[in-house]
Design a protein around this motif. Structure first.
Motif, PDB file in Angstrom:
ATOM      1  N   LEU A  29       0.808  -1.228   0.000  1.00 29.65           N
ATOM      2  CA  LEU A  29       0.000   0.000   0.000  1.00 29.65           C
ATOM      3  C   LEU A  29       0.835   1.268   0.000  1.00 29.65           C
ATOM      4  CD1 LEU A  29      -2.733  -0.996   2.587  1.00 29.65           C
ATOM      5  CD2 LEU A  29      -3.054  -0.649   0.137  1.00 29.65           C
ATOM      6  N   GLN A  30       1.832   1.343   0.859  1.00 30.13           N
ATOM      7  CA  GLN A  30       2.622   2.568   0.970  1.00 30.13           C
ATOM      8  C   GLN A  30       3.399   2.855  -0.315  1.00 30.13           C
ATOM      9  OE1 GLN A  30       2.121   4.703   3.327  1.00 30.13           O
ATOM     10  NE2 GLN A  30       0.747   3.288   4.353  1.00 30.13           N
ATOM     11  N   ALA A  31       3.968   1.834  -0.936  1.00 28.68           N
ATOM     12  CA  ALA A  31       4.711   2.021  -2.179  1.00 28.68           C
ATOM     13  C   ALA A  31       3.777   2.468  -3.297  1.00 28.68           C
ATOM     14  CB  ALA A  31       5.442   0.739  -2.568  1.00 28.68           C
ATOM     15  N   ARG A  32       2.581   1.891  -3.355  1.00 27.51           N
ATOM     16  CA  ARG A  32       1.627   2.253  -4.402  1.00 27.51           C
ATOM     17  C   ARG A  32       1.158   3.694  -4.231  1.00 27.51           C
ATOM     18  NH1 ARG A  32       0.929   1.375  -9.500  1.00 27.51           N
ATOM     19  NH2 ARG A  32      -1.221   1.228 -10.135  1.00 27.51           N
ATOM     20  N   LEU A  33       0.881   4.105  -3.011  1.00 27.47           N
ATOM     21  CA  LEU A  33       0.469   5.484  -2.759  1.00 27.47           C
ATOM     22  C   LEU A  33       1.586   6.447  -3.151  1.00 27.47           C
ATOM     23  CD1 LEU A  33      -1.718   7.396  -1.685  1.00 27.47           C
ATOM     24  CD2 LEU A  33      -0.656   7.149   0.581  1.00 27.47           C
ATOM     25  N   ALA A  34       2.817   6.122  -2.801  1.00 31.84           N
ATOM     26  CA  ALA A  34       3.955   6.965  -3.167  1.00 31.84           C
ATOM     27  C   ALA A  34       4.079   7.078  -4.684  1.00 31.84           C
ATOM     28  CB  ALA A  34       5.244   6.411  -2.556  1.00 31.84           C
ATOM     29  N   ALA A  35       3.824   5.994  -5.405  1.00 30.28           N
ATOM     30  CA  ALA A  35       3.878   6.025  -6.870  1.00 30.28           C
ATOM     31  C   ALA A  35       2.780   6.919  -7.436  1.00 30.28           C
ATOM     32  CB  ALA A  35       3.766   4.603  -7.426  1.00 30.28           C
ATOM     33  N   HIS A  36       1.582   6.820  -6.908  1.00 32.80           N
ATOM     34  CA  HIS A  36       0.483   7.656  -7.392  1.00 32.80           C
ATOM     35  C   HIS A  36       0.728   9.133  -7.095  1.00 32.80           C
ATOM     36  CE1 HIS A  36      -2.078   4.589  -8.946  1.00 32.80           C
ATOM     37  NE2 HIS A  36      -2.219   3.977  -7.789  1.00 32.80           N
ATOM     38  N   ASN A  37       1.416   9.415  -6.023  1.00 33.46           N
ATOM     39  CA  ASN A  37       1.707  10.797  -5.657  1.00 33.46           C
ATOM     40  C   ASN A  37       2.988  11.325  -6.287  1.00 33.46           C
ATOM     41  OD1 ASN A  37      -0.573  11.450  -4.161  1.00 33.46           O
ATOM     42  ND2 ASN A  37       0.229  10.421  -2.340  1.00 33.46           N
ATOM     43  N   GLY A  38       3.660  10.506  -7.107  1.00 38.41           N
ATOM     44  CA  GLY A  38       4.851  10.942  -7.816  1.00 38.41           C
ATOM     45  C   GLY A  38       6.124  10.884  -7.004  1.00 38.41           C
ATOM     46  N   ASP A  39       6.089  10.273  -5.844  1.00 41.57           N
ATOM     47  CA  ASP A  39       7.278  10.176  -4.997  1.00 41.57           C
ATOM     48  C   ASP A  39       8.211   9.051  -5.421  1.00 41.57           C
ATOM     49  OD1 ASP A  39       6.248  12.260  -3.484  1.00 41.57           O
ATOM     50  OD2 ASP A  39       5.228  10.897  -2.093  1.00 41.57           O
ATOM     51  N   ARG A  40       7.723   8.151  -6.258  1.00 35.86           N
ATOM     52  CA  ARG A  40       8.536   7.072  -6.804  1.00 35.86           C
ATOM     53  C   ARG A  40       7.960   6.681  -8.158  1.00 35.86           C
ATOM     54  NH1 ARG A  40       8.399   2.234  -2.690  1.00 35.86           N
ATOM     55  NH2 ARG A  40       9.668   1.374  -4.328  1.00 35.86           N
ATOM     56  N   PRO A  41       8.714   5.972  -8.977  1.00 36.87           N
ATOM     57  CA  PRO A  41       8.230   5.599 -10.314  1.00 36.87           C
ATOM     58  C   PRO A  41       6.981   4.728 -10.245  1.00 36.87           C
ATOM     59  CG  PRO A  41      10.591   5.183 -10.114  1.00 36.87           C
ATOM     60  CD  PRO A  41      10.087   5.520  -8.742  1.00 36.87           C
ATOM     61  N   GLY A  42       6.173   4.839 -11.280  1.00 34.68           N
ATOM     62  CA  GLY A  42       4.949   4.039 -11.359  1.00 34.68           C
ATOM     63  C   GLY A  42       3.732   4.902 -11.114  1.00 34.68           C
ATOM     64  N   GLY A  43       2.623   4.284 -10.830  1.00 32.66           N
ATOM     65  CA  GLY A  43       1.386   5.034 -10.618  1.00 32.66           C
ATOM     66  C   GLY A  43       0.591   5.113 -11.899  1.00 32.66           C
ATOM     67  N   ALA A  44      -0.704   5.112 -11.778  1.00 31.03           N
ATOM     68  CA  ALA A  44      -1.578   5.158 -12.942  1.00 31.03           C
ATOM     69  C   ALA A  44      -1.582   6.563 -13.550  1.00 31.03           C
ATOM     70  CB  ALA A  44      -3.000   4.760 -12.547  1.00 31.03           C
ATOM     71  N   ARG A  45      -1.649   6.636 -14.842  1.00 33.28           N
ATOM     72  CA  ARG A  45      -1.693   7.920 -15.531  1.00 33.28           C
ATOM     73  C   ARG A  45      -2.888   8.751 -15.066  1.00 33.28           C
ATOM     74  NH1 ARG A  45      -0.973   7.847 -21.863  1.00 33.28           N
ATOM     75  NH2 ARG A  45       0.668   6.532 -21.048  1.00 33.28           N
ATOM     76  N   ALA A  46      -3.996   8.086 -14.796  1.00 36.57           N
ATOM     77  CA  ALA A  46      -5.220   8.784 -14.387  1.00 36.57           C
ATOM     78  C   ALA A  46      -5.071   9.509 -13.048  1.00 36.57           C
ATOM     79  CB  ALA A  46      -6.381   7.797 -14.302  1.00 36.57           C
ATOM     80  N   THR A  47      -4.093   9.125 -12.245  1.00 35.47           N
ATOM     81  CA  THR A  47      -3.947   9.755 -10.929  1.00 35.47           C
ATOM     82  C   THR A  47      -2.998  10.952 -10.936  1.00 35.47           C
ATOM     83  OG1 THR A  47      -2.139   8.294 -10.240  1.00 35.47           O
ATOM     84  CG2 THR A  47      -4.402   7.576  -9.749  1.00 35.47           C
ATOM     85  N   ARG A  48      -2.277  11.178 -12.009  1.00 34.96           N
ATOM     86  CA  ARG A  48      -1.254  12.235 -12.035  1.00 34.96           C
ATOM     87  C   ARG A  48      -1.830  13.633 -11.874  1.00 34.96           C
ATOM     88  NH1 ARG A  48       2.090   9.452 -16.841  1.00 34.96           N
ATOM     89  NH2 ARG A  48       2.808   7.696 -15.595  1.00 34.96           N
ATOM     90  N   ALA A  49      -2.968  13.897 -12.457  1.00 37.82           N
ATOM     91  CA  ALA A  49      -3.523  15.252 -12.448  1.00 37.82           C
ATOM     92  C   ALA A  49      -4.245  15.607 -11.155  1.00 37.82           C
ATOM     93  CB  ALA A  49      -4.482  15.417 -13.618  1.00 37.82           C
ATOM     94  N   HIS A  50      -4.445  14.668 -10.285  1.00 37.17           N
ATOM     95  CA  HIS A  50      -5.277  14.919  -9.097  1.00 37.17           C
ATOM     96  C   HIS A  50      -4.530  14.672  -7.790  1.00 37.17           C
ATOM     97  CE1 HIS A  50      -8.542  15.344 -11.866  1.00 37.17           C
ATOM     98  NE2 HIS A  50      -8.204  14.185 -12.409  1.00 37.17           N
ATOM     99  N   ARG A  51      -3.240  14.893  -7.801  1.00 33.03           N
ATOM    100  CA  ARG A  51      -2.428  14.711  -6.604  1.00 33.03           C
ATOM    101  C   ARG A  51      -2.675  15.822  -5.606  1.00 33.03           C
ATOM    102  NH1 ARG A  51       2.966  13.339 -10.044  1.00 33.03           N
ATOM    103  NH2 ARG A  51       2.424  11.195 -10.526  1.00 33.03           N
ATOM    104  N   PRO A  52      -2.455  15.606  -4.344  1.00 35.10           N
ATOM    105  CA  PRO A  52      -2.005  14.370  -3.710  1.00 35.10           C
ATOM    106  C   PRO A  52      -3.167  13.432  -3.418  1.00 35.10           C
ATOM    107  CG  PRO A  52      -2.182  16.060  -2.046  1.00 35.10           C
ATOM    108  CD  PRO A  52      -2.533  16.705  -3.371  1.00 35.10           C
ATOM    109  N   TRP A  53      -2.847  12.157  -3.377  1.00 41.26           N
ATOM    110  CA  TRP A  53      -3.811  11.114  -3.048  1.00 41.26           C
ATOM    111  C   TRP A  53      -3.606  10.666  -1.615  1.00 41.26           C
ATOM    112  CZ3 TRP A  53      -7.756   9.652  -6.153  1.00 41.26           C
ATOM    113  CH2 TRP A  53      -7.702  10.090  -7.470  1.00 41.26           C
ATOM    114  N   ALA A  54      -4.663  10.206  -0.996  1.00 40.31           N
ATOM    115  CA  ALA A  54      -4.616   9.650   0.347  1.00 40.31           C
ATOM    116  C   ALA A  54      -5.571   8.467   0.379  1.00 40.31           C
ATOM    117  CB  ALA A  54      -5.039  10.687   1.376  1.00 40.31           C
ATOM    118  N   PHE A  55      -5.391   7.589   1.351  1.00 42.25           N
ATOM    119  CA  PHE A  55      -6.289   6.451   1.477  1.00 42.25           C
ATOM    120  C   PHE A  55      -7.634   6.913   2.008  1.00 42.25           C
ATOM    121  CE2 PHE A  55      -2.126   4.279   2.142  1.00 42.25           C
ATOM    122  CZ  PHE A  55      -2.159   3.534   0.981  1.00 42.25           C
ATOM    123  N   GLY A  56      -8.698   6.623   1.258  1.00 43.17           N
ATOM    124  CA  GLY A  56     -10.050   6.877   1.729  1.00 43.17           C
ATOM    125  C   GLY A  56     -10.590   5.649   2.426  1.00 43.17           C
TER     126      GLY A  56
END
Length: 92
Positions: free
Chosen positions: A15-42
């Motif tokens: 979970l933590q690695a995936r969240l970091a990827a979606h927030n741009g802190d590490r490589p990866g993450g879905a393209r759809a999440t790039r424009a709506h940063r930052p993300w948090a667990f709901g």
């Protein structure tokens, strides 16, 4: 995503690695999440014993939108508890 109210559903073993990827802190993450940063667990649901069951839960959640996704998890739907497996094929 905080102020936008957007939701994203995905599966991961880390979970933590995936969240970091979606927030741009590490490589990866879905393209759809790039424009709506930052993300948090709901909501976090699982763990599941295998990827197949996780994928079925993901598919069920993806058929819902926005806050309905969060409410589904918050309801604690008994069908998704480990003692209720095998899981249903639909969310009816």
């Amino acid at each position: 995503s905080g102020p936008t109210g957007r939701t994203y559903v995905g599966i991961t073993p880390n979970l933590q690695a995936r969240l970091a990827a979606h927030n741009g802190d590490r490589p990866g993450g879905a393209r759809a999440t790039r424009a709506h940063r930052p993300w948090a667990f709901g909501a976090v649901h699982g763990p599941y014993p295998d990827r197949g069951l996780a994928s079925r839960a993901e598919a069920c959640l993806k058929r819902r939108r926005g806050h309905a996704r969060l409410a589904w998890v918050a309801e604690g739907d008994d069908r998704w508890r480990p003692d209720q497996w095998p899981l249903p094929l639909t969310d009816d």
